[in-house]
Design a protein around this motif. Structure first.
Motif, PDB file in Angstrom:
ATOM      1  N   ASN A  33      46.305  40.704  71.959  1.00 14.26           N
ATOM      2  CA  ASN A  33      47.636  40.265  71.564  1.00 14.26           C
ATOM      3  C   ASN A  33      47.713  38.739  71.463  1.00 14.26           C
ATOM      4  O   ASN A  33      48.245  38.191  70.493  1.00 14.26           O
ATOM      5  N   SER A  34      47.179  38.058  72.474  1.00 12.13           N
ATOM      6  CA  SER A  34      47.229  36.594  72.473  1.00 12.13           C
ATOM      7  C   SER A  34      46.487  36.021  71.275  1.00 12.13           C
ATOM      8  O   SER A  34      46.939  35.061  70.645  1.00 12.13           O
ATOM      9  N   GLU A  35      45.350  36.615  70.938  1.00  7.19           N
ATOM     10  CA  GLU A  35      44.565  36.114  69.810  1.00  7.19           C
ATOM     11  C   GLU A  35      45.333  36.284  68.494  1.00  7.19           C
ATOM     12  O   GLU A  35      45.367  35.354  67.663  1.00  7.19           O
ATOM     13  N   LEU A  36      45.945  37.430  68.278  1.00  4.87           N
ATOM     14  CA  LEU A  36      46.677  37.621  67.028  1.00  4.87           C
ATOM     15  C   LEU A  36      47.936  36.753  66.978  1.00  4.87           C
ATOM     16  O   LEU A  36      48.336  36.300  65.899  1.00  4.87           O
ATOM     17  N   MET A  37      48.545  36.491  68.117  1.00  2.65           N
ATOM     18  CA  MET A  37      49.685  35.577  68.133  1.00  2.65           C
ATOM     19  C   MET A  37      49.232  34.160  67.785  1.00  2.65           C
ATOM     20  O   MET A  37      49.919  33.437  67.044  1.00  2.65           O
ATOM     21  N   ARG A  38      48.085  33.741  68.296  1.00  2.00           N
ATOM     22  CA  ARG A  38      47.569  32.414  67.950  1.00  2.00           C
ATOM     23  C   ARG A  38      47.310  32.312  66.451  1.00  2.00           C
ATOM     24  O   ARG A  38      47.650  31.309  65.810  1.00  2.00           O
ATOM     25  N   THR A  69      37.931  46.954  81.428  1.00  2.00           N
ATOM     26  CA  THR A  69      36.515  46.917  81.736  1.00  2.00           C
ATOM     27  C   THR A  69      35.747  47.609  80.627  1.00  2.00           C
ATOM     28  O   THR A  69      36.170  48.667  80.160  1.00  2.00           O
ATOM     29  N   PRO A  70      34.621  47.045  80.162  1.00  2.00           N
ATOM     30  CA  PRO A  70      33.862  47.682  79.078  1.00  2.00           C
ATOM     31  C   PRO A  70      33.563  49.149  79.382  1.00  2.00           C
ATOM     32  O   PRO A  70      33.074  49.497  80.458  1.00  2.00           O
ATOM     33  N   GLY A  71      33.895  50.000  78.427  1.00  6.95           N
ATOM     34  CA  GLY A  71      33.653  51.426  78.568  1.00  6.95           C
ATOM     35  C   GLY A  71      34.689  52.171  79.376  1.00  6.95           C
ATOM     36  O   GLY A  71      34.703  53.405  79.384  1.00  6.95           O
ATOM     37  N   HIS A  72      35.562  51.427  80.072  1.00  3.76           N
ATOM     38  CA  HIS A  72      36.550  52.075  80.930  1.00  3.76           C
ATOM     39  C   HIS A  72      37.938  52.094  80.314  1.00  3.76           C
ATOM     40  O   HIS A  72      38.854  52.697  80.881  1.00  3.76           O
ATOM     41  N   SER A  73      38.112  51.411  79.191  1.00  2.00           N
ATOM     42  CA  SER A  73      39.442  51.361  78.586  1.00  2.00           C
ATOM     43  C   SER A  73      39.314  51.155  77.083  1.00  2.00           C
ATOM     44  O   SER A  73      38.268  50.742  76.579  1.00  2.00           O
ATOM     45  N   LEU A  74      40.390  51.466  76.399  1.00  3.56           N
ATOM     46  CA  LEU A  74      40.525  51.167  74.981  1.00  3.56           C
ATOM     47  C   LEU A  74      41.662  50.171  74.843  1.00  3.56           C
ATOM     48  O   LEU A  74      42.802  50.473  75.186  1.00  3.56           O
ATOM     49  N   THR A  75      41.337  48.968  74.370  1.00  3.27           N
ATOM     50  CA  THR A  75      42.346  47.931  74.196  1.00  3.27           C
ATOM     51  C   THR A  75      42.266  47.403  72.772  1.00  3.27           C
ATOM     52  O   THR A  75      41.212  46.938  72.338  1.00  3.27           O
ATOM     53  N   PHE A  76      43.369  47.471  72.055  1.00  2.22           N
ATOM     54  CA  PHE A  76      43.398  46.943  70.698  1.00  2.22           C
ATOM     55  C   PHE A  76      44.814  46.534  70.337  1.00  2.22           C
ATOM     56  O   PHE A  76      45.791  46.956  70.972  1.00  2.22           O
ATOM     57  N   SER A  77      44.905  45.684  69.316  1.00  6.48           N
ATOM     58  CA  SER A  77      46.207  45.240  68.818  1.00  6.48           C
ATOM     59  C   SER A  77      46.249  45.399  67.307  1.00  6.48           C
ATOM     60  O   SER A  77      45.275  45.102  66.616  1.00  6.48           O
ATOM     61  N   LEU A  78      47.383  45.848  66.834  1.00  4.81           N
ATOM     62  CA  LEU A  78      47.668  45.932  65.404  1.00  4.81           C
ATOM     63  C   LEU A  78      48.633  44.816  65.059  1.00  4.81           C
ATOM     64  O   LEU A  78      49.713  44.711  65.659  1.00  4.81           O
ATOM     65  N   GLY A  79      48.236  43.959  64.110  1.00  2.00           N
ATOM     66  CA  GLY A  79      49.103  42.878  63.683  1.00  2.00           C
ATOM     67  C   GLY A  79      49.436  43.012  62.210  1.00  2.00           C
ATOM     68  O   GLY A  79      48.534  43.221  61.385  1.00  2.00           O
ATOM     69  N   LEU A  80      50.713  42.907  61.861  1.00  2.35           N
ATOM     70  CA  LEU A  80      51.120  42.991  60.459  1.00  2.35           C
ATOM     71  C   LEU A  80      52.550  42.487  60.317  1.00  2.35           C
ATOM     72  O   LEU A  80      53.308  42.419  61.287  1.00  2.35           O
ATOM     73  N   MET A  81      52.905  42.135  59.090  1.00  2.00           N
ATOM     74  CA  MET A  81      54.270  41.707  58.803  1.00  2.00           C
ATOM     75  C   MET A  81      55.183  42.928  58.732  1.00  2.00           C
ATOM     76  O   MET A  81      54.863  43.910  58.063  1.00  2.00           O
ATOM     77  N   LEU A  82      56.317  42.854  59.432  1.00  2.00           N
ATOM     78  CA  LEU A  82      57.300  43.932  59.399  1.00  2.00           C
ATOM     79  C   LEU A  82      58.680  43.352  59.104  1.00  2.00           C
ATOM     80  O   LEU A  82      59.004  42.239  59.518  1.00  2.00           O
ATOM     81  N   ASP A  83      59.475  44.142  58.420  1.00  2.00           N
ATOM     82  CA  ASP A  83      60.856  43.765  58.116  1.00  2.00           C
ATOM     83  C   ASP A  83      61.704  45.031  58.100  1.00  2.00           C
ATOM     84  O   ASP A  83      62.266  45.427  57.068  1.00  2.00           O
ATOM     85  N   PRO A  84      61.832  45.725  59.259  1.00  2.00           N
ATOM     86  CA  PRO A  84      62.549  47.004  59.288  1.00  2.00           C
ATOM     87  C   PRO A  84      64.052  46.804  59.185  1.00  2.00           C
ATOM     88  O   PRO A  84      64.571  45.709  59.418  1.00  2.00           O
ATOM     89  N   PRO A  85      64.785  47.865  58.861  1.00  2.00           N
ATOM     90  CA  PRO A  85      66.248  47.769  58.828  1.00  2.00           C
ATOM     91  C   PRO A  85      66.843  47.482  60.195  1.00  2.00           C
ATOM     92  O   PRO A  85      67.928  46.912  60.297  1.00  2.00           O
ATOM     93  N   ASP A  86      66.163  47.882  61.261  1.00  2.00           N
ATOM     94  CA  ASP A  86      66.606  47.645  62.635  1.00  2.00           C
ATOM     95  C   ASP A  86      65.355  47.629  63.505  1.00  2.00           C
ATOM     96  O   ASP A  86      64.555  48.563  63.457  1.00  2.00           O
ATOM     97  N   TRP A  87      65.196  46.569  64.303  1.00  2.00           N
ATOM     98  CA  TRP A  87      63.998  46.446  65.134  1.00  2.00           C
ATOM     99  C   TRP A  87      64.036  47.344  66.369  1.00  2.00           C
ATOM    100  O   TRP A  87      62.993  47.579  66.991  1.00  2.00           O
ATOM    101  N   SER A  88      65.184  47.827  66.739  1.00  2.00           N
ATOM    102  CA  SER A  88      65.320  48.583  67.987  1.00  2.00           C
ATOM    103  C   SER A  88      64.457  49.843  67.960  1.00  2.00           C
ATOM    104  O   SER A  88      64.442  50.578  66.975  1.00  2.00           O
TER     105      SER A  88
END
Length: 281
Positions: A33-38, A69-88
């Motif tokens: 998350n931090s990397e995609l925010m940067r 921890t390697p092999g013990h978890s799945l961690t990923f982030s999806l980054g993209l532009m969004l413009d929904p009618p309502d963010w909630s």
């Protein structure tokens, strides 16, 4: 021998849905998350899925540390532009996609509905961003969702906000942290699958659901969330000490709570489940 990450297969399947999408894998980083925010603050707003084998400073909601921890978890982030009618309700929409994909793979049962097989785990969502599972010994936490948005540099060609959706799933059961809900790894339920297998299982549904949310908001997903709403009709305590009964969510994803002073609409309170001592009226 580790399972190879299915990046090319996933890119071929998903790029028609999201033109320009790229998938990246890193052996280690502080936080996806931090990397995609940067990157977004530097004007890099193309759609991307960033996967990390190991996160040194993973984050959960309210700044909590997320062990990776390697092999013990799945961690990923999806980054993209969004413009929904309502963010909630975006975190709830992502949770629905994850819960549906995991329920299908694990042959689990949602919290609400007929439980026809007592040997099957129950899998659902704890508002607003946690995946819970009861393998037969009470609720455990499988993973969570962290959503952040970045202000795009002035003059960017795309409307909306750059949105980073971070997902963390326990593959192996980690050591318990300071929480009333113990953790659980997916391997306890499906030991033959590894982190890359789980990415293949959950990513397509997450991307499709996020794109649908961008078009229509949370409203069309409310019924699907209700079947997986772990807190429905449960006694809960809000972070400010108030207590009540959870009554589901509305079309904006707000938690409905019946308190001593009437029904309230909760949007951001941290909540915890308290033991049931009376039956709802």
């Amino acid at each position: 021998m580790s399972t190879p990450w299915p990046l090319e297969d996933l890119w071929l399947a998903l790029s028609p849905l999201c033109p320009g999408l790229s998938l990246e894998w890193l052996p280690s980083i502080d936080s996806t998350n931090s990397e995609l925010m940067r990157r977004a603050r530097l004007g890099q707003t193309d759609p991307v899925v960033l996967i990390a084998e190991h996160q040194t400073a993973g984050r959960g909601r309210l700044g909590r540390h997320w062990a990776s921890t390697p092999g013990h978890s799945l961690t990923f982030s999806l980054g993209l532009m969004l413009d929904p009618p309502d963010w909630s309700g975006l975190s709830l929409a992502v949770g629905v996609a994850l819960a549906e994909a995991l329920t299908q793979q694990l042959h689990a049962q949602p919290p609400h509905g007929p439980h026809t097989d007592p040997t099957r785990a129950i899998l659902g969502l704890k508002w607003p961003n946690d995946l819970w599972c009861d393998p037969g010994q009470g609720p455990h936490k499988l993973g969570g969702i962290l959503i952040e948005t970045a202000t795009v540099v002035e003059g960017a060609p795309q409307a909306g906000r750059y949105t980073v959706i971070g997902i963390g799933l326990n593959v192996r059961t980690p050591e318990p942290v300071d929480s009333t809900i113990p953790p659980l790894g997916l391997a306890e339920l499906e030991p033959q699958l590894q982190a890359p297998d789980w990415l293949r299982q959950v990513l397509p549904g997450v991307l499709r659901t996020v794109l649908d949310f961008n078009e229509h908001g949370f409203g069309p997903l409310a019924t699907r969330f209700a079947r997986r709403d772990w807190l429905l009709n449960q006694a809960i305590r809000l972070s400010d000490g108030r207590e009540g009964w959870a009554r589901g969510v509305d079309s904006q994803g707000r938690l409905l709570v019946d308190t001593a002073t009437g029904r309230e609409f909760v949007t951001s309170n941290e909540i915890s489940v308290r033991p049931r001592d009376t039956q709802p009226g």
